[in-house]
Design an enzyme around this catalytic site. Structure first.
Site, PDB file in Angstrom:
ATOM      1  N   ARG A 149       0.384  -7.010   0.326  1.00 50.21           N
ATOM      2  CA  ARG A 149      -0.237  -8.116  -0.155  1.00 50.21           C
ATOM      3  C   ARG A 149      -0.252  -8.902   1.381  1.00 50.21           C
ATOM      4  O   ARG A 149       0.472  -8.797   2.106  1.00 50.21           O
ATOM      5  CB  ARG A 149       0.392  -8.711  -1.050  1.00 50.21           C
ATOM      6  N   LYS A 173       6.013 -10.024  -5.680  1.00 54.52           N
ATOM      7  CA  LYS A 173       5.862 -10.610  -6.656  1.00 54.52           C
ATOM      8  C   LYS A 173       7.351 -10.796  -7.495  1.00 54.52           C
ATOM      9  O   LYS A 173       7.664  -9.617  -7.449  1.00 54.52           O
ATOM     10  CB  LYS A 173       4.733 -10.591  -7.531  1.00 54.52           C
ATOM     11  N   HIS A 243      -7.051  -8.627   1.056  1.00 52.88           N
ATOM     12  CA  HIS A 243      -6.592  -7.871  -0.172  1.00 52.88           C
ATOM     13  C   HIS A 243      -7.789  -6.759  -0.131  1.00 52.88           C
ATOM     14  O   HIS A 243      -7.486  -5.864  -0.844  1.00 52.88           O
ATOM     15  CB  HIS A 243      -6.825  -8.762  -1.236  1.00 52.88           C
ATOM     16  N   ARG A 246      -5.819  -3.754   1.070  1.00 53.44           N
ATOM     17  CA  ARG A 246      -4.762  -3.295  -0.002  1.00 53.44           C
ATOM     18  C   ARG A 246      -5.526  -2.590  -1.236  1.00 53.44           C
ATOM     19  O   ARG A 246      -5.147  -1.288  -1.377  1.00 53.44           O
ATOM     20  CB  ARG A 246      -4.198  -4.335  -0.674  1.00 53.44           C
ATOM     21  N   HIS A 269       3.086  -2.816  -8.525  1.00 51.94           N
ATOM     22  CA  HIS A 269       2.713  -3.238  -9.670  1.00 51.94           C
ATOM     23  C   HIS A 269       3.742  -2.896 -10.862  1.00 51.94           C
ATOM     24  O   HIS A 269       4.258  -2.014 -11.008  1.00 51.94           O
ATOM     25  CB  HIS A 269       1.297  -2.450 -10.107  1.00 51.94           C
ATOM     26  N   TYR A 278      -8.111   1.189 -10.343  1.00 51.88           N
ATOM     27  CA  TYR A 278      -8.604   2.102  -9.201  1.00 51.88           C
ATOM     28  C   TYR A 278      -8.997   3.531  -9.914  1.00 51.88           C
ATOM     29  O   TYR A 278      -9.857   4.209  -8.809  1.00 51.88           O
ATOM     30  CB  TYR A 278      -7.145   2.203  -8.333  1.00 51.88           C
TER      31      TYR A 278
END
Length: 304
Positions: A149, A173, A243, A246, A269, A278
């Protein structure tokens, strides 16, 4: 609404600001969503929070949806309302949470934009040997190599890269740390940048891996601007943003390996459902190949 009811919104704002320590941006979003709910309550003659029922929350969602608000935005608004009523429950003001089981209308999920392998290769072929070119090459090679990210990239320190082990340690995150492999091309680009980095103005005063013109840690906006300009210079017709690298990393990895769990781990994730988008990109690619190659899928008039 009555003054007492509005006072609880202000108390909730203080709770978010001082107890939960939300960022000003997130706090503004929460309060904006609650202002929409207050407007609705005024229209309906609802003067007190204890009078708000689940059917009325459903009516609120329907009202907002009719004004053009999409499903993802309504999901965020419902989350803000649930959080507010959980606060009221904690304070003994409300006896139930009327938004607890209210779903938001579903919106078609937009597939992320990606570059194909050839477009990615063209983007990464940055010409020049000046400091900015060497740095930008290292930035983009690393982002694509490890699926970073933008915030993860600009937050990197020199000690986060292990050149011998070919890994990079990133903080994602929720302050979660993961260690990712770094590919051969990215390692070479990083090596070239590290030979230049210590010569940059201000380098000795910061641990940041990537530096801006001021000699301080590079800003995310700088990375965005440089990537956009590099893409245009390389003749790419699509607007490229960090992004997108990514997304391209994830799509290319999944297309080659088919290992959804591995891609989830690499991307950091928390929920595999986030990674599953994806698979739709991969299916689109397969569908195009099928339509072009299968004899029974070709359009009428095409030669067999």
């Amino acid at each position: 609404m009555e003054t007492a009811a509005l006072d609880w919104v202000e108390r909730y704002a203080q709770h978010l600001r001082h107890e939960r320590r939300l960022s000003p941006h997130t706090l503004d979003n929460y309060l904006r969503d609650l202002r929409h709910l207050c407007d609705f309550c005024d229209r309906q003659g609802i003067a007190d929070w204890t009078a708000l029922s689940a059917p009325q929350v459903r009516a609120y969602v329907a009202w907002r949806h009719r004004t053009g608000i999409g499903g993802s935005s309504l999901q965020r608004e419902l989350s803000a309302i649930r959080s507010f009523f959980n606060f009221l429950l904690r304070e003994g003001v409300a006896g139930h949470n009327p938004a607890q089981d209210i779903p938001a209308p579903k919106s078609p999920r937009k597939l992320p934009q990606t570059l194909d392998v050839d477009q990615t290769a063209r983007l990464l072929e940055i010409p020049g040997d000046d400091d900015a070119a060497v740095r930008d090459r290292a930035i983009m090679e690393l982002m694509y190599s490890s699926g970073l990210r933008l915030a993860e990239l600009v937050g990197l320190d020199c000690t986060d890269v292990d050149m011998n082990d070919a890994t990079v340690r990133v903080t994602g995150k929720g302050a979660k740390t993961r260690v990712l492999p770094v590919g051969r091309k990215a390692l070479a680009a990083l090596h070239a940048w590290l030979q230049r980095r210590h010569l940059q103005s201000g380098a000795a005063a910061t641990s940041a891996l990537f530096l801006g013109r001021s000699g301080k840690r590079i800003a995310g906006r700088t990375v965005q601007d440089h990537m956009r300009r590099r893409a245009l210079a390389q003749g790419l017709a699509v607007p490229v943003h960090p992004h997108m690298l990514r997304h391209s990393f994830a799509s290319h990895m999944l297309e080659s390996s088919g290992d959804l769990r591995a891609v989830q781990e690499l991307l950091g994730h928390a929920n595999i459902a986030t990674t599953q988008i994806y698979t739709h990109l991969d299916f689109q690619h397969l569908a195009k190949v099928y339509d072009a190659a299968h004899p029974r899928a070709k359009k009428k008039g095409a030669r067999d």
